[in-house]
Design an enzyme around this catalytic site. Sequence first.
Site, PDB file in Angstrom:
ATOM      1  N   GLU A 254      39.931  58.029  74.809  1.00 21.38           N
ATOM      2  CA  GLU A 254      38.639  57.877  74.524  1.00 21.38           C
ATOM      3  C   GLU A 254      38.656  57.433  73.141  1.00 21.38           C
ATOM      4  O   GLU A 254      37.116  56.548  72.844  1.00 21.38           O
ATOM      5  CB  GLU A 254      37.928  59.304  74.628  1.00 21.38           C
ATOM      6  CG  GLU A 254      37.234  59.489  75.906  1.00 21.38           C
ATOM      7  CD  GLU A 254      36.823  60.923  75.827  1.00 21.38           C
ATOM      8  OE1 GLU A 254      35.613  60.638  76.081  1.00 21.38           O
ATOM      9  OE2 GLU A 254      37.635  61.952  75.644  1.00 21.38           O
TER      10      GLU A 254
ATOM     11  N   THR B 277      46.105  67.257  71.397  1.00 17.15           N
ATOM     12  CA  THR B 277      44.934  67.232  71.640  1.00 17.15           C
ATOM     13  C   THR B 277      45.489  68.548  73.458  1.00 17.15           C
ATOM     14  O   THR B 277      44.177  68.681  73.411  1.00 17.15           O
ATOM     15  CB  THR B 277      44.906  66.505  72.999  1.00 17.15           C
ATOM     16  OG1 THR B 277      46.249  66.048  73.864  1.00 17.15           O
ATOM     17  CG2 THR B 277      44.400  65.101  72.033  1.00 17.15           C
TER      18      THR B 277
ATOM     19  N   SER C  88      41.301  57.968  84.606  1.00 14.57           N
ATOM     20  CA  SER C  88      41.832  58.861  83.357  1.00 14.57           C
ATOM     21  C   SER C  88      43.704  59.583  83.390  1.00 14.57           C
ATOM     22  O   SER C  88      44.431  59.123  82.869  1.00 14.57           O
ATOM     23  CB  SER C  88      41.158  59.936  82.319  1.00 14.57           C
ATOM     24  OG  SER C  88      41.804  61.217  83.219  1.00 14.57           O
ATOM     25  N   HIS C  89      43.477  59.721  85.184  1.00 10.97           N
ATOM     26  CA  HIS C  89      45.301  60.065  85.353  1.00 10.97           C
ATOM     27  C   HIS C  89      45.412  59.855  86.564  1.00 10.97           C
ATOM     28  O   HIS C  89      46.510  59.766  87.465  1.00 10.97           O
ATOM     29  CB  HIS C  89      45.237  61.912  85.708  1.00 10.97           C
ATOM     30  CG  HIS C  89      45.072  62.589  84.710  1.00 10.97           C
ATOM     31  ND1 HIS C  89      43.851  62.669  84.103  1.00 10.97           N
ATOM     32  CD2 HIS C  89      46.287  63.211  83.841  1.00 10.97           C
ATOM     33  CE1 HIS C  89      43.910  63.589  82.867  1.00 10.97           C
ATOM     34  NE2 HIS C  89      45.532  63.677  82.760  1.00 10.97           N
TER      35      HIS C  89
END
Lengths: 343, 343
Positions: free
Chosen positions: A188, A160, A46-47
């Site tokens: 997600e 978030t 994700s990063h």
Amino acid sequence: MSNTVLTIDALHERVDAIFRKAGLNPIQASAITRVIVAAERDACKSHGVYRIEGALRTIKAGKVEPNAVPELLPQDAPALVKVDAKHGFANPAFELGLPVLVERARSCGIAALAINDAVHFSALWVEVEALTQAGLAGLAMCPSYATVAPTGGNRPLLGTNPFAFGWPREEQPPYVFDFATSVAARGEIELHRRAGKKLPEGWAIDVDGRPTTDPEAALAGAMLSFGGHKGSAIGTMIELLAGIMIGDLTSPEALDLLGTTTLYPSHGELIIAFSPQAFSAGRPGNPLGRAEALFEAIVGQGARLPSQRRFLARAASERDGISLSAQEIEQLDRCLEQGLDGV
Amino acid sequence: MSNTVLTIDALHERVDAIFRKAGLNPIQASAITRVIVAAERDACKSHGVYRIEGALRTIKAGKVEPNAVPELLPQDAPALVKVDAKHGFANPAFELGLPVLVERARSCGIAALAINDAVHFSALWVEVEALTQAGLAGLAMCPSYATVAPTGGNRPLLGTNPFAFGWPREEQPPYVFDFATSVAARGEIELHRRAGKKLPEGWAIDVDGRPTTDPEAALAGAMLSFGGHKGSAIGTMIELLAGIMIGDLTSPEALDLLGTTTLYPSHGELIIAFSPQAFSAGRPGNPLGRAEALFEAIVGQGARLPSQRRFLARAASERDGISLSAQEIEQLDRCLEQGLDGV
């Protein structure tokens, strides 16, 4: 198609070359590259590499200063360290402030680093881990952009807002957690949309504030905080401490300024460092040793410590290199060849 | 039976008299009384008059030093304040450390108060509110005793570990939250047991680690953290920072030492104070004014700020006095007359 294995250094070179060619100065390019490569090394996709295009889009849109040289600001308060990111990425600003933060935490017992005017592209675990490597405990937090409704509300307001913590361990990876204070990350929900899947209950509300499991309705509406009103309160605290208190943007302000959630937002970040040595001085027991007993008790009853999956992947990457898919390699090639024209 | 209305001062006198007669020195008696009266004033019954008997039982069991005079320890690290509670209650130790913490936070930007060797009887909101009255933001946390299983585990290890935050507001009560990092407080499970009611799903597990809605099975088993693995991680962080780092007991250690959850536990506490003035210096905007815009946006979409019910009750108590039931008055009378013999 088969995967390609690169050493950590080789991946660093390739990513760094992309950012230099895209116009980032060496300070910006190398710092942002370190985060992306650390994420790939830890199988934290994700990063990782997939974020390069978002960074390039942000450069192309003129929403980050490619030649920024972060500046350490003079400071009267001994436990505060302030770095002006000069509208560059947050990562080189953190790297500049880190040694001073470590020194202040050791001498003052507790200290804080405030990063201002940064374009935020990072995983906070990288930063709290850097503190644990200096034998310190660390807490990091920042706003993002308004996508989460406060509990009881019906419109996006909070970000978030990630919250990360690290505790140093001897001869093994630190205790580290890093999570969004929303139930789920926005990505997600996007993945559910692409896969045509319904969302789990409790993730989001629609534009009218009603619970929804439809990803489209959720993206148009708002996400929810983790843990109900408690998570919502922590998200609000992060807006206050890591936005307003440090004189930087809140999540709604960051979204207003940028006008989109597809580029990286501009805001600040707060990192707090604690010296276990200074706090425990004069008290019985060694804090690092005592913490091991707590971790053993957690693991001993079948629970997991956070980040263990990352650390296993890291050990494998350090031993065997980083395995990238043909698609990821193609993405690296395209980003290097086409640069800002390809995004 | 009709209620009795007492002024805040009159209730203070009655509670203080109970603790003095039970053998607490004036420092201990008045500090613990201030917390109980503040809770009754705010209609926060969970920390009010009903807790007096637990405090008396703790005194009677010899688990608190009734003549303790807390001591401010000399400190090299400028941003740390350490108070030795000398095995008395945490409240007078906090009151002793508070002005020094305020001064250090103003001069250093951020500062921390570690309270050690305290018997913990308090609501943390009282403490973060005291910081907001000095124009500071505050964060407070402490272990309790092992009653909560880490996510994925099956046995009590973490405490209900409260986490509280306060932000100063001009001309109105502060933004304050204070919550257990377990889904529910242990007292709420006890109340369900007495009422013969089932627990909501997700509150607890039985001795075999299976989810249960039976209060008896839950009390024999373990409670769960709020927000799943994220709340469990925060509970673990509190054990590390406010237990181990400050050289004091963790929740399992506090329970081992005491052997029961019916008396008040002995452990430490960590309070962090932030100076919004120091953090925001040189940055655009007034942090207190900007925070009001955030609060308005929260309230404006129908969400509530935490603690508002308490502040409404406080205004009513300050205007009209505190209304106690006949049973509560009887309890005050009995505690005064019978003292330690009545518990």
